[in-house]
Design an enzyme around this catalytic site. Structure first.
Site, PDB file in Angstrom:
ATOM      1  CG  ASN A   7      -1.828   1.154   1.322  1.00  0.00           C
ATOM      2  OD1 ASN A   7      -1.788   2.039   0.450  1.00  0.00           O
ATOM      3  ND2 ASN A   7      -2.657   1.197   2.340  1.00  0.00           N
ATOM      4  NE  ARG A  89      -6.135   1.514   0.195  1.00  0.00           N
ATOM      5  CZ  ARG A  89      -6.134   2.668   0.828  1.00  0.00           C
ATOM      6  NH1 ARG A  89      -5.020   3.185   1.259  1.00  0.00           N
ATOM      7  NH2 ARG A  89      -7.252   3.324   1.017  1.00  0.00           N
ATOM      8  CG  HIS A 178     -12.908   2.880   3.962  1.00  0.00           C
ATOM      9  ND1 HIS A 178     -13.593   3.855   4.650  1.00  0.00           N
ATOM     10  CD2 HIS A 178     -11.591   3.107   4.186  1.00  0.00           C
ATOM     11  CE1 HIS A 178     -12.722   4.653   5.251  1.00  0.00           C
ATOM     12  NE2 HIS A 178     -11.503   4.226   4.977  1.00  0.00           N
ATOM     13  CG  LEU A 205     -17.239   3.482  12.781  1.00  0.00           C
ATOM     14  CD1 LEU A 205     -17.981   3.490  14.108  1.00  0.00           C
ATOM     15  CD2 LEU A 205     -17.829   4.527  11.831  1.00  0.00           C
ATOM     16  CG  ASN A 207      -7.340   9.028  11.915  1.00  0.00           C
ATOM     17  OD1 ASN A 207      -8.036   9.926  12.414  1.00  0.00           O
ATOM     18  ND2 ASN A 207      -6.071   8.853  12.200  1.00  0.00           N
ATOM     19  NE  ARG A 237     -10.190  12.152   4.853  1.00  0.00           N
ATOM     20  CZ  ARG A 237     -10.085  10.844   4.685  1.00  0.00           C
ATOM     21  NH1 ARG A 237     -11.166  10.087   4.558  1.00  0.00           N
ATOM     22  NH2 ARG A 237      -8.896  10.271   4.622  1.00  0.00           N
ATOM     23  CB  ILE A 328     -13.331   4.264  15.944  1.00  0.00           C
ATOM     24  CG1 ILE A 328     -12.257   5.349  16.003  1.00  0.00           C
ATOM     25  CG2 ILE A 328     -14.569   4.639  16.748  1.00  0.00           C
ATOM     26  CD1 ILE A 328     -12.633   6.652  15.315  1.00  0.00           C
ATOM     27  N   GLY A 329     -14.275   1.337  15.410  1.00  0.00           N
ATOM     28  CA  GLY A 329     -15.361   0.345  15.421  1.00  0.00           C
ATOM     29  C   GLY A 329     -15.009  -0.904  16.209  1.00  0.00           C
ATOM     30  CD  GLU A 330     -11.066  -3.953  13.977  1.00  0.00           C
ATOM     31  OE1 GLU A 330     -10.033  -4.283  14.575  1.00  0.00           O
ATOM     32  OE2 GLU A 330     -11.120  -3.810  12.733  1.00  0.00           O
ATOM     33  CD  GLU A 381      -8.851  -1.891   4.572  1.00  0.00           C
ATOM     34  OE1 GLU A 381      -8.367  -1.657   5.702  1.00  0.00           O
ATOM     35  OE2 GLU A 381      -9.142  -0.999   3.771  1.00  0.00           O
TER      36      GLU A 381
HETATM   37  P1  AMP Z   1      -7.651   3.352  12.092  1.00  0.00           P
HETATM   38  O1  AMP Z   1      -7.630   4.513  11.132  1.00  0.00           O
HETATM   39  O2  AMP Z   1      -8.563   2.254  11.661  1.00  0.00           O
HETATM   40  O3  AMP Z   1      -6.278   2.874  12.468  1.00  0.00           O
HETATM   41  O4  AMP Z   1      -8.282   3.917  13.467  1.00  0.00           O
HETATM   42  C1  AMP Z   1      -7.658   4.944  14.191  1.00  0.00           C
HETATM   43  C2  AMP Z   1      -8.630   5.478  15.239  1.00  0.00           C
HETATM   44  O5  AMP Z   1      -9.013   4.433  16.128  1.00  0.00           O
HETATM   45  C3  AMP Z   1      -8.039   6.587  16.084  1.00  0.00           C
HETATM   46  O6  AMP Z   1      -8.947   7.690  16.186  1.00  0.00           O
HETATM   47  C4  AMP Z   1      -7.885   5.940  17.440  1.00  0.00           C
HETATM   48  O7  AMP Z   1      -8.034   6.862  18.493  1.00  0.00           O
HETATM   49  C5  AMP Z   1      -9.043   4.970  17.448  1.00  0.00           C
HETATM   50  N1  AMP Z   1      -8.863   3.944  18.484  1.00  0.00           N
HETATM   51  C6  AMP Z   1      -7.967   2.929  18.494  1.00  0.00           C
HETATM   52  N2  AMP Z   1      -8.078   2.223  19.670  1.00  0.00           N
HETATM   53  C7  AMP Z   1      -9.057   2.830  20.393  1.00  0.00           C
HETATM   54  C8  AMP Z   1      -9.639   2.595  21.676  1.00  0.00           C
HETATM   55  N3  AMP Z   1      -9.233   1.603  22.464  1.00  0.00           N
HETATM   56  N4  AMP Z   1     -10.630   3.428  22.088  1.00  0.00           N
HETATM   57  C9  AMP Z   1     -11.032   4.458  21.319  1.00  0.00           C
HETATM   58  N5  AMP Z   1     -10.535   4.717  20.084  1.00  0.00           N
HETATM   59  C10 AMP Z   1      -9.554   3.931  19.627  1.00  0.00           C
END
Ligand code: AMP
Length: 395
Positions: A7, A89, A178, A205, A207, A237, A328-330, A381
């Site tokens: 990527n 990617r 995505h 969910l 960044n 954004r 965030i979602g996980e 992914e």
């Molecule tokens: P990604 O772009 O998928 O890597 O997600 C990044 C986002 O996930 C960032 O805003 C992190 O603050 C959020 N994140 C990761 N772990 C946690 C957590 N335990 N609680 C809340 N937000 C999280």
């Protein structure tokens, strides 16, 4: 077979060496600050190393990665000939690609022709592809597009209500992004539901955040649009807003068009509203300490997701499962709880205890009485890219 998944970003390169038949990840890593100074984080055989290494261009970065894979104590292969294919990617495939493809000159020229729609991403992908062709001329390259999964959207969902000739002449429409993640997560949900004609809503969910309405495995609608700026409130954004804001602010702040796009992409969203950070963990911490703006940003994010869930339930004429994925979602149980609370009227009942459990596995977090399933499904992914690459090259 071993597939190298790449990527390439404008100053970064993320990679994984994967066996798509066993799903084993042999090595993974990230080159950052390419063209500035250079930093590598590489993980293999359970060891993680972090090193400052000069990387003037992507070519040196890829050479360094290949070197790490084939030499030293933590080498995972003896020579680059063991890499049987490379999966790239690619963010934008426009209307040309509704699936992954083996890369040839025609594919490269189409990816190049889409640069106006993805000015930050597609040039970096082309660079990555061309360097791989130079360094490993015998190895096939495959492009896996973020937009491809959404090519099944009906015109009524992908068109913007602007004069039709601008769709035909300038390609102004919703493409969605995505797609690899939405495909993977909705496919996992479909298996978990084990139901014909499944109706699934995926909330990716991170960044960057987007949602997708998936009917029987096909994307019907998605929240990102011509670019990844539309839709949810993201790290930096804005997502959806009245287009009149743009001209209004440009006049008052004396901004150019590109300054305005930069403002909406980089200075807005959770960062802009909270003034704290784009990182949700820091915003949650600030909110806990009584920061009102941080609280408002969290509520805005959750309300926007909720609105999209309700709108997609309408688009799908029902919903069997709502899925949460990405950083965030996980991980953020608070966000999942805030999004689902209040949706009991449509059969969505979250189980507070199950929602708090942390594992890396697919899991169900709804109450037993919930008509709609709520799933947490870690996205993958890289696996989809490796798998598509394997299928195409094998074929
Ligand atoms: P990604 O772009 O998928 O890597 O997600 C990044 C986002 O996930 C960032 O805003 C992190 O603050 C959020 N994140 C990761 N772990 C946690 C957590 N335990 N609680 C809340 N937000 C999280």
């Amino acid at each position: 077979m071993l597939v190298l998944v790449l990527n390439a970003g404008s100053s970064s390169l993320k990679y994984q060496l994967i066996n798509p038949e066993t799903t084993e990840v042999k090595a993974s890593g990230l080159c950052e600050r390419i063209g500035i100074d250079g930093k590598l984080v590489h993980e293999a055989k359970g060891h993680k190393i972090s090193k400052d290494i000069e990387m003037p261009t992507h070519k040196e970065a890829i050479e360094i990665v290949l070197n790490f894979l084939t030499t030293g104590e933590d080498k995972v292969i003896d020579s680059i000939e063991e890499i049987q294919a490379i999966g790239h990617r690619v963010v934008h495939g426009g209307e040309y690609f509704n699936n992954s493809v083996i890369i040839n000159e025609d594919v490269i020229s189409k990816i190049k022709s889409l640069i106006p729609l993805a000015p930050l991403h597609n040039p970096a992908h082309i660079t990555g592809i061309e360097i791989c062709m130079e360094l490993m001329p015998e190895t096939p390259n495959v492009a896996v597009f973020d937009t491809a999964f959404h090519q099944t959207m009906p015109a009524s969902n992908y068109m913007y209500a602007v004069p039709y000739e601008d769709y035909k002449k300038h390609g102004v429409r919703k493409y969605g992004f995505h797609g690899t993640s939405h495909y993977y997560v909705s496919n996992e949900a479909k298996k978990m539901l084990d139901k014909e004609d499944s109706k699934v809503i995926v909330c990716h969910l991170g960044n960057g955040s987007s949602m997708c309405a998936v009917r029987d495995g096909k994307s019907i609608d998605t929240s990102m649009g011509l670019s990844p700026l539309e839709g949810l409130v993201m790290g930096t954004r804005s997502g959806d807003l009245d287009p009149a804001v743009i001209n209004y602010l440009m006049e008052r702040k004396n901004m150019t068009a590109s300054e305005m796009i930069n403002y909406l992409n980089k200075k807005s969203g959770m960062l802009g509203v909270s003034g704290v950070s784009s990182d949700l963990r820091e915003i949650i911490e600030a909110a806990k300490n009584g920061d009102e703006r941080a609280n408002t940003a969290i509520d805005m994010k959750c309300n926007r997701i909720k609105k999209y869930i309700c709108s997609y339930a309408g688009v799908l004429e029902g919903v069997d499962a709502i899925c949460f994925t990405a950083g965030i979602g996980e991980n953020a149980d608070l966000i999942r709880e805030k999004v689902c609370n209040g949706l009991e009227f449509m059969g969505v009942e979250i189980d507070e205890e199950k929602n708090k459990i942390r594992t890396d596995e697919n899991r169900e977090i709804n109450k037993n009485s919930s008509k709609t399933k709520i799933y947490v499904i870690p996205t993958n992914e890289e696996y989809v890219i490796a798998h598509d690459t394997y299928e195409l090259v094998k074929g």
